[in-house]
Design a protein around this motif. Structure first.
Motif, PDB file in Angstrom:
ATOM      1  N   LEU A  87      -9.058   9.065   1.943  1.00 19.24           N
ATOM      2  CA  LEU A  87      -9.654   7.916   1.323  1.00 19.24           C
ATOM      3  C   LEU A  87      -9.744   6.725   1.991  1.00 19.24           C
ATOM      4  N   PHE A  88      -8.599   6.311   2.686  1.00 19.85           N
ATOM      5  CA  PHE A  88      -8.514   5.139   3.567  1.00 19.85           C
ATOM      6  C   PHE A  88      -9.348   5.214   4.582  1.00 19.85           C
ATOM      7  N   GLU A  89      -9.451   6.124   5.283  1.00 19.85           N
ATOM      8  CA  GLU A  89     -10.304   6.394   6.474  1.00 19.85           C
ATOM      9  C   GLU A  89     -11.981   6.537   6.131  1.00 19.85           C
ATOM     10  N   GLY A 117      -5.381  -9.605  -4.497  1.00 21.16           N
ATOM     11  CA  GLY A 117      -4.370  -9.078  -3.625  1.00 21.16           C
ATOM     12  C   GLY A 117      -4.977  -8.447  -2.459  1.00 21.16           C
ATOM     13  N   ALA A 118      -6.348  -8.685  -2.276  1.00 23.89           N
ATOM     14  CA  ALA A 118      -6.999  -8.219  -0.805  1.00 23.89           C
ATOM     15  C   ALA A 118      -6.496  -9.284   0.205  1.00 23.89           C
ATOM     16  N   GLY A 123       1.709  -3.806   1.121  1.00 27.47           N
ATOM     17  CA  GLY A 123       2.192  -3.648  -0.436  1.00 27.47           C
ATOM     18  C   GLY A 123       1.244  -3.742  -1.238  1.00 27.47           C
ATOM     19  N   THR A 124       0.063  -3.206  -1.180  1.00 24.29           N
ATOM     20  CA  THR A 124      -1.069  -3.482  -2.178  1.00 24.29           C
ATOM     21  C   THR A 124      -1.672  -2.056  -2.627  1.00 24.29           C
ATOM     22  N   GLY A 125      -1.061  -0.887  -1.658  1.00 19.29           N
ATOM     23  CA  GLY A 125      -1.788   0.399  -2.308  1.00 19.29           C
ATOM     24  C   GLY A 125      -3.222   0.406  -1.907  1.00 19.29           C
ATOM     25  N   TRP A 126      -3.924   0.922  -3.020  1.00 22.40           N
ATOM     26  CA  TRP A 126      -5.293   1.033  -2.975  1.00 22.40           C
ATOM     27  C   TRP A 126      -6.205  -0.166  -2.467  1.00 22.40           C
ATOM     28  N   ILE A 127      -5.413  -1.350  -2.804  1.00 24.77           N
ATOM     29  CA  ILE A 127      -6.239  -2.493  -2.598  1.00 24.77           C
ATOM     30  C   ILE A 127      -6.634  -2.948  -1.217  1.00 24.77           C
ATOM     31  N   GLY A 257      -1.102   5.302  -3.140  1.00 28.04           N
ATOM     32  CA  GLY A 257      -1.662   4.270  -3.156  1.00 28.04           C
ATOM     33  C   GLY A 257      -1.729   3.748  -4.609  1.00 28.04           C
ATOM     34  N   PHE A 258      -1.857   4.275  -5.679  1.00 27.23           N
ATOM     35  CA  PHE A 258      -1.672   3.801  -6.947  1.00 27.23           C
ATOM     36  C   PHE A 258      -0.324   3.391  -7.305  1.00 27.23           C
ATOM     37  N   THR A 259       0.644   3.940  -6.789  1.00 24.21           N
ATOM     38  CA  THR A 259       1.803   3.881  -7.083  1.00 24.21           C
ATOM     39  C   THR A 259       2.372   2.364  -6.524  1.00 24.21           C
TER      40      THR A 259
END
Length: 299
Positions: A87-89, A117-118, A123-127, A257-259
């Protein structure tokens, strides 16, 4: 009075909440709109309201360039594919294609959905996917307003459903009395529509929260008042998060990422005021209105 332009505003993500809210706000204010969808069948209702329809996959440079051509501006999103291990790629590819298409189409301005958080490097996971989006568009030199939304009030929908069935509202956010900025997606759409019409150039970030901050305890109190029965709050320990999220069908990468993101929220590493350069905007929709609608929709 501003001069009327026949060129439309392109709006992506109309199958989701914020894109739909943006297109709706623009149409309600009499602006021409071009909705961009992957499947033209999903645009019928928009076409009936007078919107143009463009079909484009976010990874198709030619189709994206066509969708962004001859517009006053565009609302762009990077949808996050939580079932994918890459998902990050995938987010990096969408950011790259969006930037290249915007340059090729010579778009005057973009409003890009981002997140609080962007501005944080880690340290932001999905963001981090939103950060990629911001960085790629900035590096490309496209005039972009990054709309850094707070925690969506609508994120509470599955937990509200559980509270209605069991009398207990589960939450990943802790402690349950700690206030957190939250925003309704209709306010995201209203803000995006307003920012598109401001005609400003250059790149900046705008944070968007609701009219006040709220805690998980507030959500439980609203559900309780709406149902007229007691509703408790249960903070889920991190060891129970994978089981609690099983129905969401997250990939291992998405769960990680959620965690990390939720840890960042709970320790205030992710903070709406962490970037002093960002402009602060405030929405008008109270949490009460959204939660009552969520309860009524699941009755």
């Amino acid at each position: 009075m501003t001069a009327y332009s026949p060129l439309p505003y392109a709006v992506f993500g109309v199958s989701g909440r914020t894109g739909a809210a943006t297109a709706d706000a623009l149409l309600r204010s009499g602006q021409p709109v071009r909705v961009v969808v992957r499947d033209s069948a999903k645009a019928q209702a928009w076409a009936e309201r007078g919107a143009e329809v463009a079909v484009a996959d976010l990874t198709d440079l030619a189709a994206m360039t066509q969708a962004l051509s001859q517009v006053q501006g565009a609302y762009v999103v990077s949808p996050q594919h939580y079932s994918r291990e890459d998902l990050f790629e995938r987010a990096e590819l969408i950011a790259e294609i969006t930037a290249r298409a915007a340059i090729a189409a010579d778009v005057p301005r973009l409003v890009a959905l981002s997140s609080v958080g962007a501005d944080r490097e880690s340290g932001t996971g999905w963001i981090r996917m939103n950060r990629m989006f911001e960085q790629r568009l900035t590096d490309a030199g496209v005039s972009t307003i990054f709309l850094r939304a707070a925690y969506f009030m609508e994120n509470w929908m599955p937990m509200v459903g559980q509270a209605m069935r069991s009398g207990t509202l589960p939450t990943f956010l802790a402690p349950p009395q700690r206030l957190l900025p939250m925003v309704a997606t209709v306010d995201v759409g209203s803000a995006a529509a307003a920012l598109l019409q401001e005609k400003r150039t250059g790149t900046c970030a705008v944070t968007l929260a609701g009219p006040k901050d709220y805690a998980p305890n507030d959500v439980a109190a609203i559900v309780s008042a709406t149902l007229e029965k007691p509703v408790d709050v249960a903070v889920l320990p991190e060891t129970e998060w994978p089981e609690a999220l099983a129905d969401a069908h997250f990939s291992k990468a998405a769960l990680a990422g959620f965690t990390e993101m939720t840890r960042g929220l709970n320790c205030s590493h992710i903070d709406i005021k962490s970037d002093p350069r960002a402009v602060e905007w405030v929405g008008t929709t109270p949490l009460e209105r959204v939660i009552v609608e969520l309860v009524q929709g699941q009755r």
